[in-house]
Design a protein around this motif. Structure first.
Motif, short mmCIF file in Angstrom:
data_model
loop_
_atom_site.label_atom_id
_atom_site.label_comp_id
_atom_site.label_asym_id
_atom_site.label_seq_id
_atom_site.Cartn_x
_atom_site.Cartn_y
_atom_site.Cartn_z
N LYS A 136 0.84 -1.21 0.00
CA LYS A 136 0.00 0.00 0.00
C LYS A 136 0.86 1.25 0.00
O LYS A 136 1.80 1.36 0.79
CB LYS A 136 -0.90 -0.01 1.24
N VAL A 137 0.54 2.20 -0.88
CA VAL A 137 1.25 3.47 -0.92
C VAL A 137 0.74 4.35 0.22
O VAL A 137 -0.44 4.69 0.28
CB VAL A 137 1.06 4.20 -2.27
N LEU A 138 1.64 4.71 1.14
CA LEU A 138 1.28 5.55 2.29
C LEU A 138 1.50 7.02 2.01
O LEU A 138 0.83 7.87 2.62
CB LEU A 138 2.09 5.14 3.52
N GLY A 139 2.43 7.32 1.11
CA GLY A 139 2.71 8.71 0.81
C GLY A 139 3.38 8.86 -0.54
O GLY A 139 4.29 8.09 -0.88
N LYS A 140 2.94 9.85 -1.30
CA LYS A 140 3.51 10.09 -2.62
C LYS A 140 4.73 11.01 -2.50
O LYS A 140 4.75 11.92 -1.67
CB LYS A 140 2.47 10.72 -3.53
N LYS A 141 5.71 10.79 -3.34
CA LYS A 141 6.90 11.62 -3.35
C LYS A 141 6.51 13.09 -3.57
O LYS A 141 5.75 13.41 -4.47
CB LYS A 141 7.85 11.18 -4.44
N GLY A 142 7.03 13.96 -2.67
CA GLY A 142 6.72 15.38 -2.76
C GLY A 142 5.46 15.78 -2.03
O GLY A 142 5.17 16.98 -1.89
N GLY A 143 4.71 14.80 -1.52
CA GLY A 143 3.49 15.11 -0.80
C GLY A 143 3.74 15.43 0.66
O GLY A 143 4.78 15.08 1.23
N LEU A 144 2.77 16.11 1.26
CA LEU A 144 2.88 16.42 2.68
C LEU A 144 2.65 15.16 3.51
O LEU A 144 1.77 14.34 3.19
CB LEU A 144 1.84 17.48 3.06
N CYS A 145 3.41 15.01 4.58
CA CYS A 145 3.27 13.84 5.44
C CYS A 145 1.89 13.80 6.08
O CYS A 145 1.33 14.84 6.46
CB CYS A 145 4.32 13.86 6.55
N THR A 146 1.35 12.60 6.21
CA THR A 146 0.05 12.42 6.85
C THR A 146 0.13 12.77 8.32
O THR A 146 -0.68 13.52 8.85
CB THR A 146 -0.43 10.96 6.69
#
Length: 837
Positions: free
Chosen positions: A508-518
């Protein structure tokens, strides 16, 4: 605060001690009164009958500096009468832990704990250790009968705090002690809760940390931590004090309460090993075990691509403290006085009036070559060189004034006492030539960087390699104006690479590159995430692929009528409104008090997105998703920030003892401590003693030249040292000048009438004041002697009003001495004399 402002309404008993919310935190009285309307009892303990006390069901006076004696007596009362919450104490605290049998306490060692070194004024804490079994886990006595278990040691320690002894020390009548103790101890039941509200009346003592520790012990004994209407709650004196400490304002912490490294901690690996607590107990969450993730993500935030695995993520660029170095307020001005500094930035402060022993502070500023005052107005600090008793021709200090914007002239967040981060929009732009604090810092940074680029230096990399992507840049690469939203996003953190949960099926993708951390749960220790402050990760994040400033939310949805309002702004950590909330449920996850359920375990919790059910927690954001304590495979202890998972009745981490012990203030009216032979806290740093010291640091205790206890406090009409309020004619008219409040009995003894001009003197300085004769103070009966106490506000200074009619700072009287753990100055208990002017 462990809880939050609105939550005060849920309490059955409210203890206000070390604070005066009616005058200093007036909005909080709304929630105190809301609780009283529902039948709650309000207890106020204070040397002075304050406006808060006028609303109290019980008022008890006590002499300044004797809070531990008062609270220690409550601990004894709770234990002697079996009023503690037995199941909570047995399962959620370290009461059952066995302590090293060589440990000895003040009752055996004349006021000292075992391991004290008189020469260094420090403790060797070897005997304060917990016994461990062959698995590396604490040895326990579940029955709480072993003489070496924490519970029995606690009983033994506070057995000396009898009603007679406590009354003799504090001056509180015995019948008042019993009334307070009985009322507050009534909350040691599942269906009753008590809360405590404190401010600088507790912190500004040489035993300030231990004052709060004593209350924490009481709250653990009564089961009031983690509960709605419970907790130990600091009322901050300004709306962003909590935020300033969260972001590393103090010398010894980085943002998110990460320790500042010392010079001997040579690399990141050593740092992580030294500062990451370890546990072998599978039931302990030990959240600080993630420290490696947080420090690495922090380094990536501030040094970006220059922080690589090969260079230890630029750890060497971090400033380091010398071993044993203390750079707190008192030490800084002591070193400044001794000529150790070239320059000084006074940013948003007025130390010429706010600093303890202000006379020494003013002299210290004359020993720097330059000073920069960043403030809205000129003040006593910027103009110290032309203050009372100073010849400007003899002052070498060159002073620069940088006018800054007020809070309504800039955008950004504040974090209040509730740990609640709220976004504020600016009403107007900065006036005249003033700039926001961030734009002033921006100008300084690029000018300093340019100098390093042009001239070089011994170690330029920490400056040259900083990330500074806070706004649009001009042709030279300089940020033209700081965008606060970009700062907030850097604090929240970014995924620098795609983050995938490979354990999930399918991955499962938890975070996309360049995205803000959850949130901080997804931060990594391998350099693939950045985060300026792990506690605030989740405050400016992605929701359904949209960027959301969580701090700007203003939803009014509540949970269970408890006033948690989870959609109003954002609360660290993870929007959790009450911390340690796993302690609000029993071993099976059922709320101790179903009517005030903070969280509860739901075997069939519905996921609103998938519409499927699975076991989980309802209510507030829980202290971790793990199932309840009783789950043999996955259950966890409630106190997740501690390596052992337990609330600490025994706290060996402090400098001055694992149990709080009463010591007198540096200056007091007694020749001896009535509880032991150790008069003052043995672990405090003495700036002046029998061997000598600066004459400015002199202190005189039990000296008939200074026979009266004094304290400082605030009034509603002024703000801090008055820089923002003394310039306003309507505020100045309400409280025009320095005054000293005294009892009718003392006034009669000194032939002083209400309104007389008097001189208040201490061993360090003097101020004139207007006598306010009142029955709000009453003489204390201490050890069969009469002791008087007086009080002065600390809002005044010589510079404004311009005719000098306001008087000067009460801190000209206060001593150079601080708490053994934090070094916060002791301004709430010192000795003075009062005479007609």
């Amino acid at each position: 605060m462990t809880n939050h402002w609105v939550d005060v309404k849920n309490a059955d008993v409210i203890l206000v001690m070390g604070a005066n919310p009616a005058e200093n935190h007036p909005i909080s009285m709304k929630w105190i009164m809301r609780a009283r309307e529902k039948g709650a009892k309000l207890i106020v303990v204070d040397p002075r009958f304050t406006r808060t006390a006028t609303r109290a069901d019980i008022y008890a006076p006590l002499r300044s500096g004797t809070d531990i004696a008062f609270l220690g007596g409550m601990i004894k009362y709770i234990l002697d009468n079996n009023l503690y919450f037995k199941e909570y104490v047995a399962h959620y605290t370290n009461a059952s832990f066995l302590v090293n049998p060589d440990f000895k306490g003040p009752g055996e060692l004349n006021g000292l704990f075992s391991g004290y070194d008189e020469k260094t004024r420090k403790y060797d804490k070897k005997t304060w250790s917990i016994q461990m079994d062959e698995k590396g886990l604490p040895k326990k006595d579940p029955a709480l009968k072993d003489p070496n278990c924490v519970f029995q040691l606690l009983k033994k320690h506070y057995s000396r705090y009898t009603l007679d002894k406590v009354s003799s020390i504090t001056g509180t009548p015995k019948e008042k002690l019993v009334e307070v103790y009985k009322t507050y101890a009534s909350t040691g039941k599942p269906n009753r809760v008590g809360t405590e509200l404190y401010a600088m009346g507790w912190t500004q003592h040489t035993v300030g940390t231990q004052n709060i520790r004593t209350m924490a012990i009481i709250q653990l004994l009564l089961g009031n931590i983690g509960m709605a209407g419970g907790g130990v709650n600091a009322m901050r004196g300004e709306s962003n004090v909590q935020g300033s400490t969260d972001y590393g304002l103090l010398f010894h912490i980085l943002p998110g309460y990460l320790p500042v490294p010392s010079a001997s901690v040579a690399d990141l690996k050593t740092y992580i090993e030294k500062f990451t607590p370890k546990t072998k107990d599978p039931k302990s969450v030990n959240w600080w075990g993630n420290r490696g993730k947080y420090i690495t993500s922090y380094l990536k935030a501030i040094y970006g691509n220059h922080a690589t695995k090969e260079n230890g993520f630029a750890y060497e660029y971090l400033p380091k403290l010398d071993e044993g170095m203390n750079a707190s307020w008192l030490s800084l001005f002591d070193q400044m006085y001794k000529g150790k500094f070239e320059g000084f930035f006074a940013w948003g402060q007025n130390p010429a009036c706010s600093g303890s022993n202000a006379g020494k502070v003013r002299k210290a500023m004359a020993n720097v070559k330059w000073m920069v005052n960043v403030n809205l107005f000129d003040n006593e600090t910027a103009s110290f060189w032309k203050g009372p008793g100073i010849n400007p021709k003899e002052i070498q200090t060159e002073v620069f004034m940088l006018p800054c914007a007020s809070s309504v002239e800039k955008e950004g967040s504040i974090s209040n006492s509730s740990r609640l981060a709220q976004w504020r929009y600016k009403a107007i732009g900065p006036v005249g030539q003033s700039k926001t604090d961030s734009d002033i810092m921006n100008e300084l940074y690029f000018r300093v960087k340019k100098l390093y680029q042009k001239q070089g230096g011994k170690f330029p990399e920490p400056i040259l390699k900083l990330t500074w992507n806070y706004g649009d840049k001009d042709a030279s690469g300089k940020v033209k104006e700081v965008d606060t939203h970009k700062v907030a996003k850097e604090i929240n953190g970014y995924y620098l690479e795609e983050l995938v949960d490979k354990k999930a099926t399918p991955p499962k993708v938890l975070g996309k590159k360049g995205g803000l951390c959850t949130n901080f749960v997804t931060l990594q220790a391998d350099g693939t995430t950045s985060c300026g402050n792990w506690l605030y990760s989740g405050s400016y994040t992605m929701k359904d692929d949209k960027v959301v400033n969580m701090m700007a939310r203003r939803g009014k949805k509540d949970i269970g009528g408890l006033g948690m309002y989870p959609e109003w702004a954002w609360c660290w950590p993870l929007n959790r409104r009450i911390i340690y909330n796993r302690a609000s449920v029993d071993l099976d996850g059922k709320p101790w008090d179903p009517k005030r359920a903070v969280i509860k375990w739901n075997p069939n919790k519905l996921d609103p997105k998938t519409k499927k059910t699975a076991p989980g927690w309802d209510g507030d954001v829980p202290d971790g998703p793990a199932p309840p304590y009783s789950n043999e495979k996955a259950g966890k202890y409630p106190f997740i920030m501690r390596a052992d998972g337990m609330g600490a009745l025994f706290g060996p981490g402090l400098a001055d003892g694992p149990f709080p012990e009463h010591y007198e203030a540096l200056e007091c009216p007694l020749q001896a401590n009535l509880l032991s032979k150790q008069r003052i806290n043995p672990a405090i740093k003495l700036f002046f003693d029998q061997k000598g010291g600066l004459k400015e640091d002199v202190f005189l205790s039990c000296d008939m030249r200074f026979p009266y206890v004094a304290t400082t406090y605030r009034v509603s009409e002024h703000w801090q040292t008055g820089v923002l309020t003394r310039h306003l004619p309507w505020q100045a008219e309400l409280q025009p000048q320095q005054f000293v409040e005294m009892s009718e009995e003392l006034a009669k003894e000194k032939a002083i009438r209400n309104g007389d001009k008097v001189t208040v003197k201490s061993a360090r300085g003097e101020v004139w004041a207007i006598a306010m004769v009142t029955n709000r103070f009453k003489p204390f009966k201490i050890a069969n002697s009469t002791v008087h106490q007086v009080g002065l506000p600390y809002h005044f200074g010589w510079q404004f009003p311009e005719d000098g009619s306001g008087g000067d700072s009460a801190n000209l009287l206060t001593p150079t001495i601080g708490d053994a753990n934090t070094m916060i100055p002791e301004t709430k208990a010192f000795m003075v004399n009062v005479e007609k002017a």
